[in-house]
Motif scaffolding. Structure first.
Motif, short mmCIF file in Angstrom:
data_model
loop_
_atom_site.label_atom_id
_atom_site.label_comp_id
_atom_site.label_asym_id
_atom_site.label_seq_id
_atom_site.Cartn_x
_atom_site.Cartn_y
_atom_site.Cartn_z
N TYR A 98 1.07 -1.34 -0.02
CA TYR A 98 -0.06 -0.08 0.09
C TYR A 98 0.99 1.23 0.02
CZ TYR A 98 -4.17 -2.89 0.82
OH TYR A 98 -5.10 -3.67 0.66
N ASN A 100 3.86 1.55 -1.03
CA ASN A 100 4.39 1.47 -2.66
C ASN A 100 3.31 2.15 -3.44
OD1 ASN A 100 3.90 -0.64 -5.01
ND2 ASN A 100 6.14 0.52 -5.01
N LEU A 108 1.46 6.92 -12.03
CA LEU A 108 0.57 6.11 -13.19
C LEU A 108 -0.23 6.86 -13.79
CD1 LEU A 108 0.49 2.74 -11.60
CD2 LEU A 108 2.11 3.32 -13.65
N MET A 137 -7.69 6.81 -1.62
CA MET A 137 -8.02 5.54 -2.13
C MET A 137 -7.23 4.49 -1.25
SD MET A 137 -8.25 3.73 -5.56
CE MET A 137 -6.39 3.44 -5.79
N ILE A 138 -6.01 4.79 -1.47
CA ILE A 138 -4.87 4.01 -0.86
C ILE A 138 -4.84 4.12 0.68
CG2 ILE A 138 -2.26 3.40 -0.78
CD1 ILE A 138 -3.83 2.87 -3.59
N GLY A 141 -7.69 2.21 2.07
CA GLY A 141 -7.39 0.73 2.03
C GLY A 141 -6.56 0.32 3.14
N GLY A 163 -12.94 -0.40 3.27
CA GLY A 163 -12.85 -0.81 2.10
C GLY A 163 -13.91 0.02 1.21
N SER A 166 -12.51 3.62 0.50
CA SER A 166 -11.47 3.43 -0.42
C SER A 166 -12.24 3.41 -1.54
CB SER A 166 -10.79 2.33 -0.24
OG SER A 166 -9.87 2.01 -1.27
N THR A 167 -13.14 2.54 -1.89
CA THR A 167 -14.05 2.30 -3.31
C THR A 167 -14.62 3.76 -3.84
OG1 THR A 167 -14.52 -0.03 -2.50
CG2 THR A 167 -15.85 0.82 -4.46
N PHE A 170 -11.78 5.34 -5.37
CA PHE A 170 -11.65 4.57 -6.63
C PHE A 170 -12.74 4.66 -7.75
CE2 PHE A 170 -11.75 -0.11 -8.76
CZ PHE A 170 -10.58 0.32 -9.41
N TRP A 208 -7.00 -2.88 -12.44
CA TRP A 208 -7.00 -1.81 -11.48
C TRP A 208 -8.19 -2.50 -10.56
CZ3 TRP A 208 -5.56 3.44 -9.94
CH2 TRP A 208 -4.22 3.79 -10.60
N TYR A 211 -7.19 -5.19 -7.84
CA TYR A 211 -6.50 -4.86 -6.46
C TYR A 211 -7.49 -4.93 -5.28
CZ TYR A 211 -2.03 -3.15 -8.55
OH TYR A 211 -1.09 -3.30 -9.31
N PRO A 212 -8.90 -4.39 -5.75
CA PRO A 212 -9.88 -4.75 -4.68
C PRO A 212 -10.39 -6.15 -4.60
CG PRO A 212 -10.86 -3.26 -6.52
CD PRO A 212 -9.12 -3.23 -6.64
N TYR A 215 -8.07 -7.74 -2.31
CA TYR A 215 -8.43 -7.12 -0.93
C TYR A 215 -9.58 -7.91 -0.41
CZ TYR A 215 -9.79 -3.74 2.59
OH TYR A 215 -10.28 -3.02 3.82
N SER A 246 -0.86 -3.04 -14.63
CA SER A 246 -1.22 -1.73 -14.56
C SER A 246 -0.05 -0.73 -14.49
CB SER A 246 -1.75 -1.45 -12.83
OG SER A 246 -0.73 -1.85 -12.00
N LYS A 247 1.16 -1.56 -14.37
CA LYS A 247 2.54 -0.84 -14.47
C LYS A 247 3.26 -1.10 -15.67
CE LYS A 247 3.34 -2.13 -9.78
NZ LYS A 247 3.18 -1.43 -8.31
C1 RET Z 1 -8.01 -0.88 -2.02
C2 RET Z 1 -8.99 -1.36 -0.80
C3 RET Z 1 -10.34 -2.01 -1.16
C4 RET Z 1 -10.94 -0.97 -2.04
C5 RET Z 1 -10.29 -0.56 -3.19
C6 RET Z 1 -8.79 -0.59 -3.03
C7 RET Z 1 -8.28 -0.11 -4.64
C8 RET Z 1 -7.01 -0.54 -4.64
C9 RET Z 1 -6.36 -0.13 -6.19
C10 RET Z 1 -4.93 -0.07 -6.34
C11 RET Z 1 -4.31 0.13 -7.34
C12 RET Z 1 -2.98 0.01 -7.23
C13 RET Z 1 -1.99 0.25 -8.28
C14 RET Z 1 -0.78 0.07 -7.90
C15 RET Z 1 0.33 0.14 -8.79
O1 RET Z 1 1.49 0.30 -8.55
C16 RET Z 1 -7.14 -0.01 -1.70
C17 RET Z 1 -7.25 -2.57 -2.16
C18 RET Z 1 -11.01 -0.01 -4.35
C19 RET Z 1 -7.25 0.06 -7.26
C20 RET Z 1 -2.41 0.42 -9.55
#
Ligand code: RET
Length: 269
Positions: A98, A100, A108, A137-138, A141, A163, A166-167, A170, A208, A211-212, A215, A246-247
């Motif tokens: 998180y 990071n 990005l 968002m981060i 989360g 969560g 955070s959404t 998002f 993207w 990631y949720p 989670y 994503s990267k």
């Molecule tokens: C969390 C918590 C739960 C709800 C949501 C989340 C979204 C995280 C995302 C992270 C993207 C990270 C990227 C990292 C690249 O280095 C925080 C998990 C919606 C979308 C792109």
């Protein structure tokens, strides 16, 4: 606390270790790719490559420590023929990820603005909104993951509420990126780059959303749908796939778009 619930088979232990290693190896290789191809683009697009370099270095270090943390957290139990949590050692945690993302997510989101040809007031507006929505968002989360099912401080309500907050941020990110890609495509009317640049939108949504998804995985364990081992392996595989999409793939598509645009504008290295 019953540590015997937190055992992983030899195969599961190795799959996670290999996946994390693959993750940082990909970041290392891509770091070179972004450095070596930067000058194929006109100066106005190069900041996108520079930001990919920043993202690669930070992800490379994170995934490396994530791998070390995985290996240090477990010990092989010869009697059980499984890996068990090593008593007295630090637990394996996703928390570093998180932190990071706090660096990588704004980078990005901002890098695409250079390729989309967004400038002036609009650039500053997106820069601000992307930074605020991405970071909030981060952070929310990050707070939530402390309560993840399966952790000592497990608290389903707190985990779901954070969560959810955070959404909300998002969704704001998704609205903004959809707009930026639409504007970018408009700016690329008549260019061959438009197709690949436009394909970034579905890639963005798929990678993207993983990631949720990761989670939520421990909830399947709490509900008894899957066991600890399955949840932890699936979570690490999902994070790694998401990170590469994503990267790395995202950065490469931006880079290819920039090179096509540069060539069309008469630029050659
Ligand atoms: C969390 C918590 C739960 C709800 C949501 C989340 C979204 C995280 C995302 C992270 C993207 C990270 C990227 C990292 C690249 O280095 C925080 C998990 C919606 C979308 C792109």
């Amino acid at each position: 606390m019953d540590l015997s619930l937190f055992t992983v088979s030899i195969e599961a232990f190795e799959v996670v270790g290999h996946t994390l290693t693959l993750g940082y190896a990909v970041m290392a290789a891509s770091l070179l790719y972004f450095i070596l191809t930067k000058n194929s683009n006109m100066p106005k697009y190069r900041m996108s490559s520079v930001l990919s370099v920043v993202v690669m270095v930070s992800a490379l270090l994170l995934l490396y420590t994530q791998k070390q943390s995985w290996t240090a957290a477990y010990a092989f139990d010869a009697t059980a023929g499984k890996y068990v949590i090593r008593e007295g050692a630090e637990l394996f945690t996703n928390g570093f990820r998180y932190l990071n993302w706090m660096i990588d997510v704004p980078m990005l989101l901002i890098q695409i603005l250079f390729v989309a040809g967004i400038a002036g007031v609009a650039f500053r507006k997106y820069l601000f909104q992307f930074s605020v929505s991405g970071v909030l968002m981060i952070i929310t989360g990050y707070i939530g993951q402390f309560y993840e099912p399966g952790r000592v401080a497990e608290n389903m309500t707190a985990w779901l509420v954070w969560g959810f907050i955070s959404t909300v941020f998002f969704v704001w990110v998704l609205v903004l990126i959809t707009r930026v890609i639409r504007e970018g495509k408009k700016n690329m009317a008549g260019s061959k780059a438009k197709g690949i640049f436009g394909a970034i939108l579905p890639l963005f949504y798929v990678s993207w959303f993983l990631y949720p998804g990761a989670y939520l995985m421990p909830a399947l364990m709490s509900l008894g749908v899957v066991d600890y081992e399955f949840a932890i392996v699936a979570q690490q595989l999902t994070y790694t796939a998401a990170d590469i999409g994503s990267k790395v793939i995202y950065g490469a598509m931006l880079n290819i778009s920039s090179t096509i645009l540069s060539n069309e504008q008469g630029f050659s290295e």
